[in-house]
Design an enzyme around this catalytic site. Sequence first.
Site: not given
Ligand code: NAD
Length: 411
Positions: A104, A216, A218-219, A221-222
């Site tokens: 990471k 959340g 983002g990617n 959650g959406y």
């Molecule tokens: P992202 O940047 O696309 O989205 C993150 C979201 O969280 C955004 O909507 C942001 O506004 C929100 N956020 C940030 N701080 C916040 C808070 N204090 N309260 C509420 N919402 C908050 O990131 P992502 O890729 O969606 O990643 C989200 C989580 O999923 C992380 O923990 C990441 O490690 C994990 N993850 C991501 C992937 C991936 O493929 N992208 C894979 C496995 C795990």
Amino acid sequence: MKNDAYLNAHSQLYKAAAEISLDEEILTKLDKPEHLHKRVLSIELDNGESREFLAFRSQHSSILGPYKGGLRFHEEVSEEEVTALSMWMSWKCSLMGLPWGGGKGGIKLDPHELSKTELERLSRAYVDVFQDVLGENTDIPAPDVNTNETIIGWMVDEYTKKTGKDGKKVFTGKPLDLGGSRGRTEATGFGGAYILSELSEAEGLQPENTTIAIQGFGNVGYYFAELAFDLGYKIVAISDSKTALYNPSGIDPRNAGEYKKNTSSLAGFEDASTITNAELLELDVEILVPSALENVINEENAYKIKADYILELANGPVTKEADEILDNRLIVVIPDIIANAGGVSVSYFEWQQNQTGVQLSKDEVLQKLEKLMKETFRKVWKIQQDKSISTRLAAYVVALERIASKYKANN
Ligand code: NAD
């Protein structure tokens, strides 16, 4: 190392090690990364001034194969955080049966303070300083919080230019025209929805009677919300870092996503009332889905959680203290290492497609993903039931046993 995420990862490892009587020598090795790289990046800002940023790459375990894991751009990025996240990647890759270990990386910054051109310079600077430790057979990064396929595209280009080697083989989560996989963008969120579906099957939950709150948007959650909604579940709350929304009659995630795309925020979305992010976590819903950052469910709020199930789409959203409280309160936690493993699984399909030159359709990718996620869930669920242990511990048992037997086979 005092960071909560690291303490959490450390304590989870020791608990699981005790469950399977893991050899002390292997345990000591697994409690820290094999390599922890730390550098200062210096870039020129658009106004001509220069600015420095701290950057990290943690390479936790290579016993199963090259290090694999995302790159995060966030103010809270630290040595301890990337260490914990790389440990979780090792367990995740092992649990999913992938030939990869955990890695990471990240840069400590608020990416919203930088322009697009500054972000590009910073992404390229990351590759410049870490090019010697990255590679198709050594360490394969991917997107994570605040990084995406555009950033990965810049990195592929920079790596290829600087090393003369094919950067497309070194990064996953690439844009399609650079060898990315169809379905990678949706993979983590959709993977979480496949797990939800299988959990519902195991526990007799009917989608139409099952309410969900998602922190959340983002990617991850959406796309989770999109598929869960299509499967008939009722999404009653969503949030981003600034705004949390609640509508007991349900929120259509596509409308909210469109709104966020147009205004860059969920604030002002009309189909729901505004609550706080803290209130969202404490809503009386069946399923709570933390999809943002670590440690959001902790000693302070674990007693107030009203959900029956927590699906950890974020990495490390539940602290070790909270985990015990939730366990005692019989709240079922589906751990991150399985719930959000869809992303790394499709990264693996992407890497396979790059090796073979065969491009899968989106349907093919998603079918493969669904099968893998559901089979792995059933395996973990059975262990949890047979041994009467938590789902987290059951997932760790599978992951650690595979790593331990590889150590033994190598010695
Ligand atoms: P992202 O940047 O696309 O989205 C993150 C979201 O969280 C955004 O909507 C942001 O506004 C929100 N956020 C940030 N701080 C916040 C808070 N204090 N309260 C509420 N919402 C908050 O990131 P992502 O890729 O969606 O990643 C989200 C989580 O999923 C992380 O923990 C990441 O490690 C994990 N993850 C991501 C992937 C991936 O493929 N992208 C894979 C496995 C795990």
